[in-house]
Design an enzyme around this catalytic site. Structure first.
Site, mmCIF file in Angstrom:
data_model
loop_
_atom_site.group_PDB
_atom_site.id
_atom_site.type_symbol
_atom_site.label_atom_id
_atom_site.label_comp_id
_atom_site.label_asym_id
_atom_site.label_seq_id
_atom_site.Cartn_x
_atom_site.Cartn_y
_atom_site.Cartn_z
ATOM 1 N N TYR A 1 0.849 -1.193 0.000
ATOM 2 C CA TYR A 1 0.000 0.000 0.000
ATOM 3 C C TYR A 1 0.881 1.238 0.000
ATOM 4 O O TYR A 1 1.841 1.318 0.760
ATOM 5 C CB TYR A 1 -0.898 0.000 1.237
ATOM 6 C CG TYR A 1 -1.795 1.220 1.357
ATOM 7 C CD1 TYR A 1 -2.822 1.452 0.447
ATOM 8 C CD2 TYR A 1 -1.618 2.136 2.396
ATOM 9 C CE1 TYR A 1 -3.648 2.565 0.565
ATOM 10 C CE2 TYR A 1 -2.447 3.247 2.530
ATOM 11 C CZ TYR A 1 -3.461 3.458 1.604
ATOM 12 O OH TYR A 1 -4.278 4.552 1.725
ATOM 13 N N ASP B 1 9.277 2.860 0.053
ATOM 14 C CA ASP B 1 8.208 3.488 0.823
ATOM 15 C C ASP B 1 8.393 3.057 2.277
ATOM 16 O O ASP B 1 8.011 1.958 2.675
ATOM 17 C CB ASP B 1 6.839 3.072 0.281
ATOM 18 C CG ASP B 1 5.704 3.764 1.025
ATOM 19 O OD1 ASP B 1 5.963 4.413 2.064
ATOM 20 O OD2 ASP B 1 4.547 3.643 0.578
ATOM 21 N N LYS C 1 4.075 8.766 9.263
ATOM 22 C CA LYS C 1 3.833 8.121 10.558
ATOM 23 C C LYS C 1 4.815 8.576 11.656
ATOM 24 O O LYS C 1 4.676 9.686 12.148
ATOM 25 C CB LYS C 1 3.749 6.611 10.359
ATOM 26 C CG LYS C 1 2.582 6.308 9.395
ATOM 27 C CD LYS C 1 2.151 4.888 9.265
ATOM 28 C CE LYS C 1 0.855 4.854 8.453
ATOM 29 N NZ LYS C 1 0.883 4.066 7.254
HETATM 30 C C1 LIG Z 1 0.230 4.550 5.872
HETATM 31 C C2 LIG Z 1 0.997 4.331 4.623
HETATM 32 C C3 LIG Z 1 0.930 5.221 3.540
HETATM 33 C C4 LIG Z 1 -0.057 6.350 3.486
HETATM 34 O O1 LIG Z 1 0.143 7.279 4.476
HETATM 35 P P1 LIG Z 1 -1.082 8.255 4.892
HETATM 36 O O2 LIG Z 1 -0.459 9.203 5.842
HETATM 37 O O3 LIG Z 1 -2.123 7.359 5.486
HETATM 38 O O4 LIG Z 1 -1.560 8.904 3.644
HETATM 39 C C5 LIG Z 1 1.792 5.033 2.485
HETATM 40 N N1 LIG Z 1 2.668 4.017 2.468
HETATM 41 C C6 LIG Z 1 2.743 3.116 3.463
HETATM 42 C C7 LIG Z 1 3.756 2.035 3.404
HETATM 43 C C8 LIG Z 1 1.893 3.238 4.569
HETATM 44 O O5 LIG Z 1 1.936 2.327 5.538
#
Ligand SMILES: *Cc1c(COP(=O)(O)O)cnc(C)c1O
Length: 428
Positions: free
Chosen positions: A144, A239, A267
């Protein structure tokens, strides 16, 4: 467990918001329940509007590595608030945070701050396309990267054709340039590059997949991605929105010794405030406006309160790096308790773990979805009844924080060991 007030709020919430929530997984639908509404949190505990208290293993879906309302963070934020909420000008704190992040992750020679992980990824992909002058991107099934149009994709039946949107409202033409490979499958990646290599702007990967449950990269997988992207002049994007500052100060790239061209963070980097970042090699980042022609902007980007929370959180982690060993040890205590049952598969790295309701190894999306989600729902109920909040979906990670006390970990371990698998299995 009293649920009266949460039920009432949920009913009202459903009137004003789709599904009663501002992000779908919060609605508890995949475990067939309604959510509780949190009033406050401290350390490893959440308290809801009905006064129920839970040991929290969701930690705001990742940011809460120091636990809730960490005094070192909250005190600094309180002070920052009184200095003003937003200026729309450069601030000292943006420079400080950028310096800290780049210091922790040397592959990020320059960064830009944004407000969400979604935005970070969307912008990084745009930068990679601008830099290479190419259109195609490669992602992995089950990874994701936020909800931007081009990344909400599942593999089409023909793997080598453009991806099919995973969401209504996304034109097929928006995902036509997105190629999807199975996680950990080097053969398929090689095949995609043989076919399209010179048209691929970037390959984006969660170096530890944590959005199909936690799935670890197999030995050599990340190194292979480094090698093949370099060979084709493709930008390798890690990511690290979850893994950044989670697996260590240097993230997964340090943990697995693979240096990407670009990285996205979120995060933990914002310490619980809306803040994210993308960055990488200088020549790529210099394509961003106002230096270059890749446009990207944000009214609240680098917000002084968010940067304060980020700096405070990273400062604690930098001053107490022993936290990483401690939270990994606690996570291993939990993993070990799950392993005492047959019929469960556990994946763990550092303080990230997942228990899958299957006895088969989980190494990609196809193996993850073999899990018994009804059994998971029964397990979720059981944990909640015992005062423990784990993510309300089989396909999310469990997060351990520095605030999890030994007592609470041991209470959780006991609860896991006493899980009646026969009772859970009757849900099959
Ligand atoms: C949470 C997440 C996102 C998206 O971040 P948001 O702040 O929710 O838009 C993108 N990549 C990864 C790996 C994530 O866990």
């Amino acid at each position: 467990m009293k649920t009266e007030i949460s039920e009432h709020l949920y009913e009202k919430a459903c009137k004003w918001m789709p599904g009663g929530v501002n992000s779908p997984v919060r609605a508890f639908r995949s475990v067939g329940r309604i959510p509780f509404f949190v009033r406050s949190a401290k350390g490893d505990r959440l308290v809801d509007e009905d006064g129920n208290e839970w040991i929290d293993y969701v930690c705001s879906w990742g940011p809460g590595i120091l636990g809730h309302a960490c005094p070192e963070v909250v005190d600094k934020v309180r002070k920052a608030v009184s200095d003003g909420l937003s200026f729309g000008t450069p601030t000292r704190k943006e420079v400080e945070l950028a310096e800290m992040i780049c210091g922790c992750m040397p592959s990020m020679e320059k960064i830009r701050l944004v407000n969400s992980g979604t935005e970070a990824v969307m912008s990084a992909v745009r930068a990679a396309r601008g830099y290479t002058g190419r259109d195609k991107i490669v992602k992995f099934r089950g990874c994701y990267h936020g909800h931007s149009d081009g990344l909400l994709v599942k593999a089409g039946s023909g793997l080598l054709t453009g991806g099919v949107p995973d969401s209504d409202g996304v034109p097929a033409s928006y995902t036509a340039h997105t190629l999807v490979a199975p996680y950990n499958d080097t053969e398929k990646v090689a095949e995609i590059f043989r076919e399209y290599g010179s048209d691929i702007a970037c390959l984006i990967v969660e170096p530890v997949a944590a959005n199909m449950g936690v799935v670890l990269p197999e030995d050599g997988f990340l190194a292979f991605l480094r090698e093949i992207t370099a060979r084709y002049g493709t930008v390798l994007i890690f990511d690290e929105v979850i893994t950044g500052f989670r697996l260590g100060l240097g993230g997964a790239q340090e943990y697995y010794h693979v240096r990407p061209d670009m990285t996205t963070l979120g995060k933990i980097a914002g310490g619980g405030m809306p803040l994210a970042a993308y960055g990488g090699r200088r020549e790529i980042m210099d394509c961003i406006s106002p230096l270059g022609n890749v446009y990207q902007a944000g009214t609240l980007s680098g917000n002084p309160i968010a940067t304060t929370a980020g700096i405070a959180t990273l400062s604690v982690l930098m001053n107490q790096p022993e936290i990483y060993g401690q939270i990994a040890e606690k996570a291993e205590r939990l993993a070990d308790a799950y392993r005492s049952h047959s019929g469960l598969w556990v994946n763990r790295v550092g303080s990230l773990l997942s228990v899958f309701f299957t006895d088969r190894p989980v190494q990609d999306y196809n193996s993850a979805i073999l899990s018994n989600v009804d059994a998971f729902a029964a397990y979720f109920d059981y944990m909640l009844e015992n005062g423990i909040y784990v993510a309300p979906s089989q396909f999310e990670a469990m997060f351990v924080s520095a605030a999890h006390t030994t007592d609470d970990i041991e209470r959780t371990v006991t609860c896991i060991r006493e899980l009646d698998m026969d009772k859970i299995d009757r849900w099959q």
